[in-house]
Structure formats: C-alpha cells, structure tokens
Design a protein around this motif. Structure first.
Motif, PDB file in Angstrom:
ATOM      1  N   THR A   5       0.828  -1.092  -0.096  1.00 60.55           N
ATOM      2  CA  THR A   5       0.164   0.140   0.144  1.00 60.55           C
ATOM      3  C   THR A   5       0.839   1.401  -0.182  1.00 60.55           C
ATOM      4  O   THR A   5       0.509   2.142  -0.643  1.00 60.55           O
ATOM      5  N   ILE A   6       2.059   1.312   0.823  1.00 62.36           N
ATOM      6  CA  ILE A   6       2.654   2.469   0.855  1.00 62.36           C
ATOM      7  C   ILE A   6       3.351   2.626  -0.438  1.00 62.36           C
ATOM      8  O   ILE A   6       3.573   3.855  -1.112  1.00 62.36           O
ATOM      9  N   MET A   7       4.005   1.536  -0.862  1.00 63.93           N
ATOM     10  CA  MET A   7       4.853   1.743  -2.373  1.00 63.93           C
ATOM     11  C   MET A   7       3.944   2.223  -3.247  1.00 63.93           C
ATOM     12  O   MET A   7       4.344   3.210  -4.134  1.00 63.93           O
ATOM     13  N   ILE A   8       2.741   1.573  -3.655  1.00 68.67           N
ATOM     14  CA  ILE A   8       1.816   2.057  -4.817  1.00 68.67           C
ATOM     15  C   ILE A   8       1.252   3.259  -4.336  1.00 68.67           C
ATOM     16  O   ILE A   8       1.302   4.083  -5.418  1.00 68.67           O
ATOM     17  N   ALA A   9       1.088   3.760  -3.119  1.00 69.63           N
ATOM     18  CA  ALA A   9       0.204   5.058  -2.974  1.00 69.63           C
ATOM     19  C   ALA A   9       1.367   6.110  -3.340  1.00 69.63           C
ATOM     20  O   ALA A   9       1.184   7.190  -3.753  1.00 69.63           O
ATOM     21  N   ALA A  10       2.651   5.743  -2.763  1.00 68.84           N
ATOM     22  CA  ALA A  10       3.998   6.837  -3.022  1.00 68.84           C
ATOM     23  C   ALA A  10       3.944   6.867  -4.399  1.00 68.84           C
ATOM     24  O   ALA A  10       4.085   8.187  -5.053  1.00 68.84           O
ATOM     25  N   ASP A  11       4.187   5.771  -5.229  1.00 68.94           N
ATOM     26  CA  ASP A  11       4.401   5.867  -6.697  1.00 68.94           C
ATOM     27  C   ASP A  11       3.092   6.558  -7.378  1.00 68.94           C
ATOM     28  O   ASP A  11       3.609   7.430  -8.252  1.00 68.94           O
ATOM     29  N   ALA A  12       2.071   6.403  -7.104  1.00 65.91           N
ATOM     30  CA  ALA A  12       0.893   6.867  -7.859  1.00 65.91           C
ATOM     31  C   ALA A  12       0.869   8.351  -7.519  1.00 65.91           C
ATOM     32  O   ALA A  12       0.709   9.215  -8.337  1.00 65.91           O
ATOM     33  N   GLN A  13       1.293   9.013  -6.370  1.00 60.57           N
ATOM     34  CA  GLN A  13       1.150  10.449  -5.906  1.00 60.57           C
ATOM     35  C   GLN A  13       2.261  11.044  -6.790  1.00 60.57           C
ATOM     36  O   GLN A  13       1.964  11.901  -7.203  1.00 60.57           O
ATOM     37  N   LYS A  14       3.441  10.377  -6.815  1.00 61.61           N
ATOM     38  CA  LYS A  14       4.504  11.098  -7.603  1.00 61.61           C
ATOM     39  C   LYS A  14       4.199  11.140  -8.976  1.00 61.61           C
ATOM     40  O   LYS A  14       4.472  12.171  -9.695  1.00 61.61           O
ATOM     41  N   CYS A  15       3.652   9.977  -9.467  1.00 64.01           N
ATOM     42  CA  CYS A  15       3.267   9.901 -11.012  1.00 64.01           C
ATOM     43  C   CYS A  15       2.351  11.081 -11.422  1.00 64.01           C
ATOM     44  O   CYS A  15       2.670  12.022 -12.173  1.00 64.01           O
ATOM     45  N   PHE A  16       1.192  11.205 -10.526  1.00 63.39           N
ATOM     46  CA  PHE A  16       0.235  12.038 -11.131  1.00 63.39           C
ATOM     47  C   PHE A  16       0.312  13.318 -10.805  1.00 63.39           C
ATOM     48  O   PHE A  16      -0.009  14.474 -11.336  1.00 63.39           O
ATOM     49  N   THR A  17       1.209  13.504  -9.490  1.00 64.40           N
ATOM     50  CA  THR A  17       1.353  15.117  -9.107  1.00 64.40           C
ATOM     51  C   THR A  17       2.464  15.806  -9.885  1.00 64.40           C
ATOM     52  O   THR A  17       2.163  16.674 -10.587  1.00 64.40           O
ATOM     53  N   LEU A  18       3.713  14.921 -10.444  1.00 62.71           N
ATOM     54  CA  LEU A  18       4.318  15.447 -11.552  1.00 62.71           C
ATOM     55  C   LEU A  18       3.792  15.722 -12.922  1.00 62.71           C
ATOM     56  O   LEU A  18       4.451  16.525 -13.654  1.00 62.71           O
ATOM     57  N   ARG A  19       2.749  15.138 -13.332  1.00 67.03           N
ATOM     58  CA  ARG A  19       2.190  15.320 -14.664  1.00 67.03           C
ATOM     59  C   ARG A  19       1.589  16.708 -14.505  1.00 67.03           C
ATOM     60  O   ARG A  19       1.559  17.594 -15.743  1.00 67.03           O
ATOM     61  N   VAL A  20       1.382  17.269 -13.317  1.00 64.15           N
ATOM     62  CA  VAL A  20       0.507  18.544 -13.284  1.00 64.15           C
ATOM     63  C   VAL A  20       1.494  19.726 -12.880  1.00 64.15           C
ATOM     64  O   VAL A  20       1.546  20.701 -13.414  1.00 64.15           O
ATOM     65  N   LYS A  21       2.308  19.370 -11.774  1.00 62.34           N
ATOM     66  CA  LYS A  21       3.292  20.506 -11.392  1.00 62.34           C
ATOM     67  C   LYS A  21       4.496  19.682 -11.182  1.00 62.34           C
ATOM     68  O   LYS A  21       4.696  18.980 -10.214  1.00 62.34           O
ATOM     69  N   ARG A  22       5.450  20.081 -11.673  1.00 58.93           N
ATOM     70  CA  ARG A  22       6.935  19.939 -11.377  1.00 58.93           C
ATOM     71  C   ARG A  22       7.399  20.427 -10.094  1.00 58.93           C
ATOM     72  O   ARG A  22       6.989  21.412  -9.456  1.00 58.93           O
ATOM     73  N   GLY A  23       8.234  19.623  -9.338  1.00 61.53           N
ATOM     74  CA  GLY A  23       8.935  20.284  -8.227  1.00 61.53           C
ATOM     75  C   GLY A  23       8.930  19.382  -6.820  1.00 61.53           C
ATOM     76  O   GLY A  23       8.460  18.112  -7.019  1.00 61.53           O
ATOM     77  N   LEU A  24       9.044  19.624  -5.560  1.00 59.70           N
ATOM     78  CA  LEU A  24       9.293  18.956  -4.720  1.00 59.70           C
ATOM     79  C   LEU A  24       7.527  18.471  -4.207  1.00 59.70           C
ATOM     80  O   LEU A  24       6.918  19.138  -4.365  1.00 59.70           O
ATOM     81  N   ILE A  25       7.566  17.164  -3.669  1.00 56.21           N
ATOM     82  CA  ILE A  25       6.358  16.746  -3.388  1.00 56.21           C
ATOM     83  C   ILE A  25       6.441  16.334  -1.843  1.00 56.21           C
ATOM     84  O   ILE A  25       7.100  15.878  -1.182  1.00 56.21           O
ATOM     85  N   MET A  26       5.728  17.407  -1.148  1.00 58.45           N
ATOM     86  CA  MET A  26       5.916  17.412   0.574  1.00 58.45           C
ATOM     87  C   MET A  26       4.590  17.272   1.137  1.00 58.45           C
ATOM     88  O   MET A  26       4.567  17.499   2.409  1.00 58.45           O
ATOM     89  N   ASP A  27       3.673  16.647   0.630  1.00 60.00           N
ATOM     90  CA  ASP A  27       2.451  16.136   1.416  1.00 60.00           C
ATOM     91  C   ASP A  27       1.971  14.798   1.026  1.00 60.00           C
ATOM     92  O   ASP A  27       2.886  14.044   0.544  1.00 60.00           O
ATOM     93  N   GLY A  28       0.960  14.491   1.559  1.00 58.02           N
ATOM     94  CA  GLY A  28       0.408  12.990   1.269  1.00 58.02           C
ATOM     95  C   GLY A  28       1.501  12.003   1.854  1.00 58.02           C
ATOM     96  O   GLY A  28       1.875  12.202   2.919  1.00 58.02           O
ATOM     97  N   MET A  29       1.667  10.840   1.204  1.00 61.75           N
ATOM     98  CA  MET A  29       2.649   9.918   1.382  1.00 61.75           C
ATOM     99  C   MET A  29       4.317  10.452   1.732  1.00 61.75           C
ATOM    100  O   MET A  29       4.972  10.070   2.567  1.00 61.75           O
ATOM    101  N   HIS A  30       4.473  11.719   1.357  1.00 62.01           N
ATOM    102  CA  HIS A  30       5.940  12.122   1.416  1.00 62.01           C
ATOM    103  C   HIS A  30       5.704  13.324   2.680  1.00 62.01           C
ATOM    104  O   HIS A  30       6.877  14.156   2.681  1.00 62.01           O
ATOM    105  N   LYS A  31       4.760  13.409   3.457  1.00 60.52           N
ATOM    106  CA  LYS A  31       4.668  14.456   4.469  1.00 60.52           C
ATOM    107  C   LYS A  31       5.627  14.065   5.663  1.00 60.52           C
ATOM    108  O   LYS A  31       6.345  15.228   5.970  1.00 60.52           O
TER     109      LYS A  31
END
Length: 255
Positions: free
Chosen positions: A159-185
């Motif tokens: 769950t942790i791995m898939i959620a983190a990879d999904a957040q990274k994939c879909f967030t970076l499609r919209v906006k580049r930069g650091l991901i500091m919330d969600g699974m990366h908080k």
C-alpha cells in the motif's frame, strides 16, 4: 504540497552528492543499462515485468515439482508465501499498466538484460528455499501468528509503495517540484520503505540467511545510493532545507 520550479532568483546551489554514492551510481548504471555495450533490444521494464508476471506461476511450479519430495512444498507456509510473493508480482504488473515509471522505460544492452534477469531471479530463490525444504524455518512466534505478521507487513508495504508511486506520477504530470504532502509528508522516500517492507516480509517467511544477504546488497548498494542521489538532486529547491529538517529519511522516529 508540491512546490513550483524555482525561479532564477530563488534557485539555490544544490548539495553535491557524496563521492561514494556518485561512484556506486555510475557502477549501477553501467551494470543495469550499459553492460557490455552493443544493441539495446529490450526495455528495462520488459525484463522486470516478465519476472513479476512469472513469479506466481514459478512458485506454483515449484510446489508441484517438490510435492512428492518434501512436505514443505505443500505446507501452510508454502501456500502463504505463494499468496504473498505471487500476488505482489501481479500487483506490480497492474501498477505498471496503470501508471508506469518513466525510469524503467530505458532500453538496455543484452549484457544488462542478463544481469537484471539474474538479479531478479535471486528473488525467486527465496521461494525455492522454502518450498524445496532447503530452509527449515523456526519462527519465533506460533506459525499462525508469524504468517499474520508477514502478510500484514507485505500488504502494508504494498500500500505504501503503490500510493507513493501513484502520488509521484500524477502530481508531477500537473506540477513539477518537490512533493511534500500525502505519502511524502513525514518521510522522504516512502516508495523505498514500501519495497523494503514487502521483501522483508518474504525473507521473514523463509527464515534463511541468503535472502537477507541479497537484500542487504540491494538495499545498501542500490536503494541507499538512489536515495542519497535523489536528495542531492532535490537540494536545488529552496524548500528543500526546511522539508528535510521536518521529515525523516525512511522510517519515522528512527532514521
């Protein structure tokens, strides 16, 4: 939240990666992508996905092959291991079909394809040790409690791995930069933590020294290197220093 790319006026000088990490990254890149040179007929993802797709069937074959040779082949531990490792492989395939990681799409040489196939086959050796009876696990808890612990660790890690990879994939499609919330908080590398929990659960089921030796090589020689190099790259963002100070590297309250 995900930051925007720094402007010229807000950009900071990135931290230089340690020499040991940079050197190991060059070695890993050569072994995994450029070994031997020559044609590059395969994508790295194809090699990985072939192993993931075959795991359930390979473990099932081992259980059939050893069924008349050792009771370990059809033991409760073997069935639990089949469910854990085999289903994880199918889960990975679903993840790759839904949001493939661009990092796995690189074409690699024949030498690197063979090296990667060997490295991935080492994960299959975990199941062979258990199903063939070569490993004789003596769990520190009653069997049913140990199975529950390992299955829980595998499911939570997935769950942790898939959620983190999904957040990274879909967030970076919209906006580049650091991901500091969600699974990366709270931790900076949740995807690696998830993978380590998954394969750690397999090693705990097998209770043999070989899986831990192989995982030590992967976690120390590849995962740790990738995390150190990633942090050196992320240090170019103005938000990095604050983010690093308020988060954990891998495990909250430990490291």
């Amino acid at each position: 939240m995900s930051s925007t790319l720094p402007t010229a006026s807000s950009a900071v000088t990135p931290t230089k990666a340690p020499a040991w990490a940079a050197g190991l990254r060059r070695f890993n890149d050569y072994m995994l992508h450029d070994l031997g040179g020559g044609p590059r007929p395969l994508r790295f993802s194809w090699v990985i996905n072939a192993q993931k797709a075959g795991t359930f069937f390979f473990l099932g074959f081992l259980m059939w092959f050893y069924s008349d040779k050792t009771p370990a082949a059809t033991s409760a531990a073997a069935w639990v291991y089949l469910a854990m490792h085999g289903t994880y492989g199918l889960t990975w395939l679903l993840k790759d079909l839904t949001f493939p990681d661009p990092g796995w799409q690189r074409r690699i040489t024949i030498g690197s394809s063979l090296y990667a196939a060997f490295a991935l086959a080492m994960y299959w050796s975990f199941g062979w040790l258990l199903i063939s009876g070569t490993a004789q696990p003596h769990y520190p808890l009653p069997d049913f409690a140990w199975y529950s612990l390992c299955m829980s660790l595998c499911m939570f890690g997935s769950t942790i791995m898939i959620a983190a990879d999904a957040q990274k994939c879909f967030t970076l499609r919209v906006k580049r930069g650091l991901i500091m919330d969600g699974m990366h908080k709270h931790i900076r590398h949740p995807n690696y933590l998830g993978e380590m929990m998954i394969y750690g659960s397999f090693a705990l089921m097998v209770c043999h020294w070989l899986p831990w030796v192989w995982l030590a090589y992967i976690w120390g020689g590849i995962f740790a290197v990738n995390m150190v190099m990633k942090e050196a790259s992320m240090s170019r963002y103005p938000e990095w220093a604050d983010y690093k100070n308020r988060t954990w590297w891998l495990v909250p309250y430990l490291i």
